[in-house]
Each structure stands twice: as C-alpha cells, then as structure tokens.
Write a protein that holds these residues in place. Structure first.
Motif, PDB file in Angstrom:
ATOM      1  N   THR A  34       0.834  -1.206   0.000  1.00  0.00           N
ATOM      2  CA  THR A  34       0.000   0.000   0.000  1.00  0.00           C
ATOM      3  C   THR A  34       0.870   1.259   0.000  1.00  0.00           C
ATOM      4  O   THR A  34       2.085   1.190   0.212  1.00  0.00           O
ATOM      5  CB  THR A  34      -0.926   0.023   1.231  1.00  0.00           C
ATOM      6  N   GLU A  35       0.224   2.399  -0.203  1.00  0.00           N
ATOM      7  CA  GLU A  35       0.944   3.675  -0.185  1.00  0.00           C
ATOM      8  C   GLU A  35       1.554   3.958   1.177  1.00  0.00           C
ATOM      9  O   GLU A  35       2.523   4.705   1.284  1.00  0.00           O
ATOM     10  CB  GLU A  35      -0.001   4.814  -0.583  1.00  0.00           C
ATOM     11  N   THR A  36       0.965   3.388   2.223  1.00  0.00           N
ATOM     12  CA  THR A  36       1.494   3.598   3.575  1.00  0.00           C
ATOM     13  C   THR A  36       2.484   2.503   3.972  1.00  0.00           C
ATOM     14  O   THR A  36       2.858   2.400   5.140  1.00  0.00           O
ATOM     15  CB  THR A  36       0.348   3.654   4.600  1.00  0.00           C
ATOM     16  N   GLY A  37       2.907   1.676   3.008  1.00  0.00           N
ATOM     17  CA  GLY A  37       3.954   0.693   3.259  1.00  0.00           C
ATOM     18  C   GLY A  37       3.500  -0.639   3.796  1.00  0.00           C
ATOM     19  O   GLY A  37       4.322  -1.493   4.121  1.00  0.00           O
ATOM     20  N   LYS A  38       2.198  -0.877   3.893  1.00  0.00           N
ATOM     21  CA  LYS A  38       1.722  -2.164   4.392  1.00  0.00           C
ATOM     22  C   LYS A  38       1.907  -3.234   3.320  1.00  0.00           C
ATOM     23  O   LYS A  38       1.561  -3.031   2.164  1.00  0.00           O
ATOM     24  CB  LYS A  38       0.247  -2.087   4.776  1.00  0.00           C
ATOM     25  N   LEU A  39       2.425  -4.368   3.739  1.00  0.00           N
ATOM     26  CA  LEU A  39       2.591  -5.517   2.854  1.00  0.00           C
ATOM     27  C   LEU A  39       1.362  -6.399   3.009  1.00  0.00           C
ATOM     28  O   LEU A  39       1.028  -6.828   4.112  1.00  0.00           O
ATOM     29  CB  LEU A  39       3.855  -6.301   3.234  1.00  0.00           C
ATOM     30  N   ILE A  40       0.676  -6.660   1.906  1.00  0.00           N
ATOM     31  CA  ILE A  40      -0.524  -7.495   1.928  1.00  0.00           C
ATOM     32  C   ILE A  40      -0.267  -8.720   1.060  1.00  0.00           C
ATOM     33  O   ILE A  40       0.142  -8.597  -0.100  1.00  0.00           O
ATOM     34  CB  ILE A  40      -1.746  -6.719   1.411  1.00  0.00           C
ATOM     35  N   MET A  41      -0.491  -9.903   1.643  1.00  0.00           N
ATOM     36  CA  MET A  41      -0.266 -11.154   0.926  1.00  0.00           C
ATOM     37  C   MET A  41      -1.563 -11.923   0.830  1.00  0.00           C
ATOM     38  O   MET A  41      -2.320 -12.000   1.785  1.00  0.00           O
ATOM     39  CB  MET A  41       0.769 -12.000   1.644  1.00  0.00           C
ATOM     40  N   LYS A  42      -1.788 -12.524  -0.339  1.00  0.00           N
ATOM     41  CA  LYS A  42      -2.970 -13.361  -0.549  1.00  0.00           C
ATOM     42  C   LYS A  42      -2.501 -14.741  -0.975  1.00  0.00           C
ATOM     43  O   LYS A  42      -1.493 -14.870  -1.676  1.00  0.00           O
ATOM     44  CB  LYS A  42      -3.855 -12.770  -1.650  1.00  0.00           C
ATOM     45  N   ASP A  43      -3.249 -15.758  -0.582  1.00  0.00           N
ATOM     46  CA  ASP A  43      -2.934 -17.144  -0.966  1.00  0.00           C
ATOM     47  C   ASP A  43      -1.468 -17.464  -0.690  1.00  0.00           C
ATOM     48  O   ASP A  43      -0.736 -17.931  -1.563  1.00  0.00           O
ATOM     49  CB  ASP A  43      -3.254 -17.390  -2.447  1.00  0.00           C
ATOM     50  N   PHE A  44      -1.045 -17.206   0.535  1.00  0.00           N
ATOM     51  CA  PHE A  44       0.351 -17.395   0.920  1.00  0.00           C
ATOM     52  C   PHE A  44       0.752 -18.864   0.793  1.00  0.00           C
ATOM     53  O   PHE A  44       0.066 -19.745   1.292  1.00  0.00           O
ATOM     54  CB  PHE A  44       0.563 -16.925   2.356  1.00  0.00           C
ATOM     55  N   LEU A  45       1.833 -19.129   0.097  1.00  0.00           N
ATOM     56  CA  LEU A  45       2.334 -20.481  -0.097  1.00  0.00           C
ATOM     57  C   LEU A  45       3.560 -20.719   0.769  1.00  0.00           C
ATOM     58  O   LEU A  45       4.297 -19.788   1.100  1.00  0.00           O
ATOM     59  CB  LEU A  45       2.708 -20.709  -1.566  1.00  0.00           C
ATOM     60  N   GLU A  46       3.795 -21.978   1.072  1.00  0.00           N
ATOM     61  CA  GLU A  46       4.942 -22.324   1.908  1.00  0.00           C
ATOM     62  C   GLU A  46       6.258 -21.870   1.279  1.00  0.00           C
ATOM     63  O   GLU A  46       7.169 -21.439   1.974  1.00  0.00           O
ATOM     64  CB  GLU A  46       4.952 -23.833   2.144  1.00  0.00           C
ATOM     65  N   LEU A  47       6.352 -21.913  -0.053  1.00  0.00           N
ATOM     66  CA  LEU A  47       7.604 -21.516  -0.705  1.00  0.00           C
ATOM     67  C   LEU A  47       7.889 -20.033  -0.577  1.00  0.00           C
ATOM     68  O   LEU A  47       9.006 -19.571  -0.827  1.00  0.00           O
ATOM     69  CB  LEU A  47       7.605 -21.945  -2.176  1.00  0.00           C
ATOM     70  N   LEU A  48       6.895 -19.240  -0.139  1.00  0.00           N
ATOM     71  CA  LEU A  48       7.102 -17.812   0.106  1.00  0.00           C
ATOM     72  C   LEU A  48       7.600 -17.540   1.521  1.00  0.00           C
ATOM     73  O   LEU A  48       7.838 -16.399   1.884  1.00  0.00           O
ATOM     74  CB  LEU A  48       5.801 -17.039  -0.130  1.00  0.00           C
ATOM     75  N   SER A  49       7.753 -18.590   2.314  1.00  0.00           N
ATOM     76  CA  SER A  49       8.198 -18.435   3.699  1.00  0.00           C
ATOM     77  C   SER A  49       9.627 -17.914   3.764  1.00  0.00           C
ATOM     78  O   SER A  49      10.439 -18.205   2.896  1.00  0.00           O
ATOM     79  CB  SER A  49       8.143 -19.784   4.424  1.00  0.00           C
ATOM     80  N   GLY A  50       9.908 -17.140   4.806  1.00  0.00           N
ATOM     81  CA  GLY A  50      11.271 -16.665   5.018  1.00  0.00           C
ATOM     82  C   GLY A  50      11.313 -15.268   5.612  1.00  0.00           C
ATOM     83  O   GLY A  50      10.331 -14.768   6.152  1.00  0.00           O
ATOM     84  N   LEU A  51      12.474 -14.641   5.493  1.00  0.00           N
ATOM     85  CA  LEU A  51      12.705 -13.319   6.058  1.00  0.00           C
ATOM     86  C   LEU A  51      12.240 -12.237   5.093  1.00  0.00           C
ATOM     87  O   LEU A  51      12.655 -12.207   3.936  1.00  0.00           O
ATOM     88  CB  LEU A  51      14.195 -13.127   6.359  1.00  0.00           C
ATOM     89  N   TYR A  52      11.374 -11.351   5.587  1.00  0.00           N
ATOM     90  CA  TYR A  52      10.933 -10.182   4.836  1.00  0.00           C
ATOM     91  C   TYR A  52      11.464  -8.957   5.563  1.00  0.00           C
ATOM     92  O   TYR A  52      11.338  -8.843   6.781  1.00  0.00           O
ATOM     93  CB  TYR A  52       9.407 -10.124   4.758  1.00  0.00           C
ATOM     94  N   THR A  53      12.063  -8.043   4.810  1.00  0.00           N
ATOM     95  CA  THR A  53      12.655  -6.845   5.398  1.00  0.00           C
ATOM     96  C   THR A  53      12.001  -5.608   4.804  1.00  0.00           C
ATOM     97  O   THR A  53      11.875  -5.485   3.586  1.00  0.00           O
ATOM     98  CB  THR A  53      14.175  -6.799   5.113  1.00  0.00           C
ATOM     99  N   CYS A  54      11.594  -4.699   5.689  1.00  0.00           N
ATOM    100  CA  CYS A  54      11.055  -3.417   5.247  1.00  0.00           C
ATOM    101  C   CYS A  54      12.028  -2.328   5.699  1.00  0.00           C
ATOM    102  O   CYS A  54      12.361  -2.234   6.876  1.00  0.00           O
ATOM    103  CB  CYS A  54       9.683  -3.160   5.859  1.00  0.00           C
TER     104      CYS A  54
END
Length: 199
Positions: A34-54
């Motif tokens: 979003t414009e305010t920096g929110k990360l939105i995820m849909k249909d999250f898969l196991e292969l997307l697992s890990g460290l996310y850095t903002c």
C-alpha cells in the motif's frame, strides 16, 4: 514502522520491501504494497516463507537550520507457513507413533465433514418450506476422494499404517518427500517430521 514512529509526524516516507529471495518485492497477484507501506499477501504459499525486510526512509528537518536529513530504519519479519496444525507437536510427543495420531485425526475430520453435510441435506429435506441459503448442500453431491499422490513432506506407508494404507501421512524422521510422490524416501540425515529435502 513501529508504534513510536507511527505516533510522530513522518516527512516523505518511502518503503522498500525485500523478500526471502533477497529481491525487491513488487506488486503481483499474491503480493501488494500500500501507499502507507503495508505488505498485503494473498494465498500465501509455503515456498514464500522466510525473512521479509522493510526499510523505512523518511526525512527529519532541523527547526532552526531547516537542514534535511534522511533517516533509514530496518524492520525484519519472519513469515512462514506451518504445514502442521497448531498443537501437533504435543499430540505427537504423547504418542509412540505420530503418524497414527495424524491419520486418526484426518479420518475423524473427514467423518465430521461428511456428517455435517449429510445433516444439512436432512434439514433442508424435512423443512422444505424454509428459504434455501445461497450456499447449501445438495444431497448426494459430497464425496470423499482418496488422492493417489501426497503433498511434499508426506507419503503413504502401508507397512506402518495398515489401518489407513492409502492415507497421506507426514514423513518420519529419516525420510523425506520432495514432490507429490506417494512414498517417503530414505535419508538418514533427516531428523524432523515432514522433510521435503535430504540435506
């Protein structure tokens, strides 16, 4: 941003999200920012697992000199999918055979789902004067179909699970299943349940 920063005025904020593959995240059908920096995820898969850095960048302005300074703050988030239901470890630790506990729970869930749909059909059949909801069960339309493949980390084992030889169960320590195969393969270096690779 953290709650302290959120309560203060932030000048010209920008947000940079980096995913587990160390690449900058861009919007797609699963991820949006979003414009305010929110990360939105849909249909999250196991292969997307890990460290996310903002990384949040914003300006501060010195009141007396009007000098601008860019400030950067980094926020790390571990996001992952747990392939097991909450409480599985406790159930397995109290049992000699974790796979049998898993199998029993799966069969119980299947039976409850079947019973729920059958009771819905019975209610509508006996109370036909009521308005049928937009989403409802049609009698004889629910069938449990056994799969002849298992998701990664699971397999079938007739020897260990003769009461449910065709059930997909979590691979035991010492085995793994990297794809949708039907059996867990041997790997002596695996020490966990549900391994998808042999280190």
């Amino acid at each position: 941003m953290d709650s302290k920063r959120a309560s203060e005025e932030t000048v010209d904020p920008t947000y940079l999200w980096i995913g587990p593959n160390e690449k900058t995240l861009a919007g797609n059908n699963r991820i949006s920012i979003t414009e305010t920096g929110k990360l939105i995820m849909k249909d999250f898969l196991e292969l997307l697992s890990g460290l996310y850095t903002c990384t949040l960048s914003y300006k501060t302005i010195e009141a007396e000199t009007q000098e601008e300074t860019v400030v950067k703050k980094r926020y790390d988030f571990m996001i992952f999918v747990n392939p097991f239901a909450p409480g599985w470890r406790g159930a397995c630790n109290a049992s000699v055979d974790c796979e049998d506990v898993t199998n029993h729970n799966i069969l119980k869930a299947r039976d409850r789902i079947e019973e729920f749909f059958r009771s819905q059909a019975n209610i509508f059949y006996h109370h036909s004067n009521k308005t049928v909801p937009a989403m409802h069960f049609v009698d004889h339309s629910f069938h449990v179909v056994r799969m002849d493949s298992c998701r990664p980390g699971f397999g079938k084992n007739e020897g260990l699970h003769s009461n449910c030889a065709s059930c997909c169960v979590v691979c035991s320590p010492g085995t793994f299943s990297p794809d949708v195969d039907v059996t867990c393969q041997l790997c002596v270096s695996v020490r966990i349940y549900g391994a998808k690779s042999c280190p």
